[in-house]
Design an enzyme around this catalytic site. Structure first.
Site, PDB file in Angstrom:
ATOM      1  N   ASN A  24       0.807  -1.224   0.000  1.00 59.12           N
ATOM      2  CA  ASN A  24       0.000   0.000   0.000  1.00 59.12           C
ATOM      3  C   ASN A  24       0.840   1.273   0.000  1.00 59.12           C
ATOM      4  O   ASN A  24       0.308   2.374  -0.070  1.00 59.12           O
ATOM      5  CB  ASN A  24      -0.956   0.003   1.192  1.00 59.12           C
ATOM      6  CG  ASN A  24      -2.075  -1.006   1.015  1.00 59.12           C
ATOM      7  OD1 ASN A  24      -2.223  -1.580  -0.070  1.00 59.12           O
ATOM      8  ND2 ASN A  24      -2.853  -1.227   2.055  1.00 59.12           N
ATOM      9  N   ARG A  93      -7.885  -2.677  -7.981  1.00 59.68           N
ATOM     10  CA  ARG A  93      -8.790  -1.661  -7.498  1.00 59.68           C
ATOM     11  C   ARG A  93      -8.066  -0.381  -7.127  1.00 59.68           C
ATOM     12  O   ARG A  93      -8.532   0.716  -7.343  1.00 59.68           O
ATOM     13  CB  ARG A  93      -9.560  -2.180  -6.278  1.00 59.68           C
ATOM     14  CG  ARG A  93     -10.808  -1.389  -5.998  1.00 59.68           C
ATOM     15  CD  ARG A  93     -11.122  -1.335  -4.521  1.00 59.68           C
ATOM     16  NE  ARG A  93     -10.370  -0.302  -3.872  1.00 59.68           N
ATOM     17  CZ  ARG A  93     -10.770   0.945  -3.713  1.00 59.68           C
ATOM     18  NH1 ARG A  93     -11.932   1.310  -4.159  1.00 59.68           N
ATOM     19  NH2 ARG A  93     -10.004   1.835  -3.133  1.00 59.68           N
ATOM     20  N   CYS A 117     -15.607  -3.988  -4.468  1.00 62.28           N
ATOM     21  CA  CYS A 117     -14.640  -5.054  -4.257  1.00 62.28           C
ATOM     22  C   CYS A 117     -15.193  -5.995  -3.215  1.00 62.28           C
ATOM     23  O   CYS A 117     -16.337  -5.867  -2.783  1.00 62.28           O
ATOM     24  CB  CYS A 117     -13.301  -4.493  -3.832  1.00 62.28           C
ATOM     25  SG  CYS A 117     -13.265  -3.990  -2.124  1.00 62.28           S
ATOM     26  N   ARG A 122     -16.862   0.510  -2.634  1.00 59.56           N
ATOM     27  CA  ARG A 122     -15.686   1.326  -2.329  1.00 59.56           C
ATOM     28  C   ARG A 122     -15.870   2.667  -3.035  1.00 59.56           C
ATOM     29  O   ARG A 122     -15.368   2.881  -4.124  1.00 59.56           O
ATOM     30  CB  ARG A 122     -14.395   0.646  -2.821  1.00 59.56           C
ATOM     31  CG  ARG A 122     -14.080  -0.675  -2.144  1.00 59.56           C
ATOM     32  CD  ARG A 122     -13.511  -0.540  -0.747  1.00 59.56           C
ATOM     33  NE  ARG A 122     -12.141  -0.101  -0.709  1.00 59.56           N
ATOM     34  CZ  ARG A 122     -11.089  -0.891  -0.472  1.00 59.56           C
ATOM     35  NH1 ARG A 122     -11.257  -2.162  -0.282  1.00 59.56           N
ATOM     36  NH2 ARG A 122      -9.871  -0.399  -0.409  1.00 59.56           N
ATOM     37  N   PRO A 123     -16.627   3.573  -2.428  1.00 58.47           N
ATOM     38  CA  PRO A 123     -16.923   4.841  -3.081  1.00 58.47           C
ATOM     39  C   PRO A 123     -15.662   5.693  -3.248  1.00 58.47           C
ATOM     40  O   PRO A 123     -14.695   5.529  -2.500  1.00 58.47           O
ATOM     41  CB  PRO A 123     -17.910   5.516  -2.125  1.00 58.47           C
ATOM     42  CG  PRO A 123     -17.719   4.855  -0.807  1.00 58.47           C
ATOM     43  CD  PRO A 123     -17.219   3.467  -1.091  1.00 58.47           C
ATOM     44  N   ILE A 124     -15.680   6.607  -4.228  1.00 55.93           N
ATOM     45  CA  ILE A 124     -14.558   7.544  -4.398  1.00 55.93           C
ATOM     46  C   ILE A 124     -15.059   8.983  -4.388  1.00 55.93           C
ATOM     47  O   ILE A 124     -14.407   9.882  -4.907  1.00 55.93           O
ATOM     48  CB  ILE A 124     -13.751   7.263  -5.688  1.00 55.93           C
ATOM     49  CG1 ILE A 124     -14.667   7.238  -6.921  1.00 55.93           C
ATOM     50  CG2 ILE A 124     -12.978   5.961  -5.580  1.00 55.93           C
ATOM     51  CD1 ILE A 124     -13.898   7.352  -8.221  1.00 55.93           C
ATOM     52  N   ASP A 125     -16.251   9.165  -3.796  1.00 59.63           N
ATOM     53  CA  ASP A 125     -16.846  10.510  -3.783  1.00 59.63           C
ATOM     54  C   ASP A 125     -15.928  11.551  -3.136  1.00 59.63           C
ATOM     55  O   ASP A 125     -15.854  12.696  -3.582  1.00 59.63           O
ATOM     56  CB  ASP A 125     -18.206  10.467  -3.063  1.00 59.63           C
ATOM     57  CG  ASP A 125     -18.113   9.835  -1.675  1.00 59.63           C
ATOM     58  OD1 ASP A 125     -17.513   8.740  -1.573  1.00 59.63           O
ATOM     59  OD2 ASP A 125     -18.601  10.428  -0.702  1.00 59.63           O
ATOM     60  N   ARG A 399      -2.107 -11.545  -3.724  1.00 59.03           N
ATOM     61  CA  ARG A 399      -2.131 -10.114  -4.060  1.00 59.03           C
ATOM     62  C   ARG A 399      -1.369  -9.288  -3.026  1.00 59.03           C
ATOM     63  O   ARG A 399      -0.984  -8.153  -3.304  1.00 59.03           O
ATOM     64  CB  ARG A 399      -3.582  -9.611  -4.103  1.00 59.03           C
ATOM     65  CG  ARG A 399      -4.218  -9.660  -5.484  1.00 59.03           C
ATOM     66  CD  ARG A 399      -5.612  -9.052  -5.446  1.00 59.03           C
ATOM     67  NE  ARG A 399      -5.624  -7.852  -4.638  1.00 59.03           N
ATOM     68  CZ  ARG A 399      -6.507  -7.563  -3.694  1.00 59.03           C
ATOM     69  NH1 ARG A 399      -7.487  -8.395  -3.438  1.00 59.03           N
ATOM     70  NH2 ARG A 399      -6.448  -6.441  -3.024  1.00 59.03           N
TER      71      ARG A 399
END
Ligand code: UD1
Length: 419
Positions: A24, A93, A117, A122-125, A399
């Site tokens: 990450n 993602r 996912c 998984r909002p990106i607002d 992953r």
């Protein structure tokens, strides 16, 4: 993929391992290399499918990429693409972290919505509304995000409604190219945020306060290349510590930043482990039988990390007494409980709460990995269980965990990757 892990449980983990670089952190740092306009040499990148996907995206954007073991060299001087194809987008993602980098470099970007996912929507607002505040014009049509900055990008004051890691990263990336000063309030404080700021600052950016909830970015400075090493992966470290504790073992993890594990260490101690922190290493000696941990509440850093919740839950299924989990970050993060129950764990989920009544032992079973950390949880359970556990859908685990079976085997686990 038809591969699976076969684990013969009941072996106490013992030994010393090095912890891989943080996925990450590697992903946002790789995206940030796009801004340097020169060559960046990035060490300690874990060899994982997500990291390979990030390198693929950079190469499609016109960057020169060279991968040698854990070192990825990115030459972004000739980058000219500002669009990520749907195919590349769906591979990972976290590709949303390229949004800020591409806008910062080219003043425009086109990509598809990342979609949901395994952990639920998984909002990106927050990402999008923040970029809009900076002057980015965003059209959302037919599942695509089309961004431009006809009047340039401006430094502004942004107050995040929740300290989103990805949104903080995207704002920092965009702000580096903005005119003026950007202040992010209620910013995420995760170590990966600090790592991204360190990388950008090494390239000539000026980001102040990363790791605190107010981050200031002085935009518009020219960037250059650098050589950088990604921080160790605190979630991978937590997973191996949980596995050790669940098997009554004793391990030392090396090449870690112990302060990043501060939210985890008290939980291991409360469970009865003897934890010794050295410089760059942590040793855990587990008792014969773990004790319950009263309550584990996941929260943004420096709270207990949501990503460590599944493996630590697996660890506590075999503790003496009842532990309570409260999941505050994601809505759907108890999918591993079905697999754990199948292995004999006594669990009850109600909304955000999961009550774990410890049992003397688990039994090996055939279980699917449902998601990355949930899959790791099943592996922890399998290591502690009596008999053989067969884990399918291991692409989820791979992953995030580099050489998962090799690392565990080095600690004396009986685990085989079967193709
Ligand atoms: C990152 C990590 C992930 C970790 C998570 C929380 C990466 C690649 N992934 O994910 O492993 O579990 O932090 O520590 O670094 N949210 C919104 N709107 C937004 C953005 C987020 O509502 O625009 C919500 C999410 O649904 C979630 C919460 O905010 O409930 C936290 O998400 P966020 O911190 O953004 O996580 P990611 O950056 O996606």
């Amino acid at each position: 993929m038809m591969s699976y892990f076969e684990i013969r449980g009941g072996k106490r983990l013992n030994g010393r391992i090095k912890i891989q670089g943080a996925k990450n952190s590697a992903l946002p740092v790789l995206s940030a290399a796009l801004l340097s306009n020169e060559q960046c040499v990035i060490h300690n990148c874990p060899e994982l499918t997500d990291v390979a996907a990030a390198a693929d995206i950079l190469s499609h954007l016109g960057c020169g990429i060279n991968i040698e073991g854990n070192t990825i060299t990115v030459d972004s001087s000739k980058a000219d693409g500002y669009e990520i194809s749907d195919e590349l987008m769906t591979k990972m993602r976290s590709s949303i972290v390229f949004l800020g980098a591409i806008i910062a470099r080219f003043g425009r970007a086109v990509m598809s919505f990342p979609g949901g996912c395994e952990l639920g929507p998984r909002p990106i607002d927050i990402h999008l509304s923040s970029l809009r505040q900076m002057g980015v014009v965003i059209d959302e049509e037919h599942g695509k995000i089309i961004c431009s900055a006809p009047n340039g990008i401006s430094g502004v004051d942004i107050h995040l409604p929740i300290p989103s890691v990805g949104a903080t990263e995207n704002i920092m990336l965009t702000a580096v190219a903005a005119n003026g000063i950007t202040t992010i309030r209620n910013a995420a404080r995760e170590p990966e945020i600090t790592d991204l700021a360190d990388f950008l600052n090494m390239c000539g950016a000026r980001i102040i306060g990363a790791g605190d909830s107010i981050v200031t970015v002085l935009g518009g400075r020219p960037l250059h290349g650098c050589e950088f090493s990604v921080i160790p992966d605190r979630i991978v470290a937590a997973t191996y510590l949980a596995a050790c504790a669940a098997t009554g073992g004793r391990i030392t993890i090396d090449d870690v930043i112990p302060s990043h594990l501060w939210p985890i260490i008290p939980v291991l101690a409360e469970a009865g482990c003897d934890v010794t922190v050295g410089s760059g290493e942590v040793t855990v000696l587990a008792p014969e039988r773990l004790r319950r941990v009263k309550q584990i509440t996941t929260m943004a850093y420096p709270g207990f990390p949501t990503d460590a919740q599944p493996p630590v839950m697996a660890m506590l299924t075999v503790a003496e007494g009842t532990s309570v989990f409260i999941e505050n970050v994601f809505q759907n993060r108890y999918r591993h409980t079905a697999g754990l129950s199948r292995m004999g764990a006594k669990l009850k989920v109600e909304g955000r709460v999961c009550i774990v009544e410890g049992v003397p032992s688990l039994y090996g079973s055939a279980v699917d990995a449902t998601d990355l950390r949930g899959g790791a949880a099943i592996a922890v359970a399998g290591l502690a269980a009596k008999g053989i556990t067969r884990i399918s859908r291991i692409e989820h685990i791979l992953r995030g965990y580099e050489k998962f079976d090799e690392v565990l085997s080095a600690l004396g686990a009986d685990i085989k990757l079967i193709n």
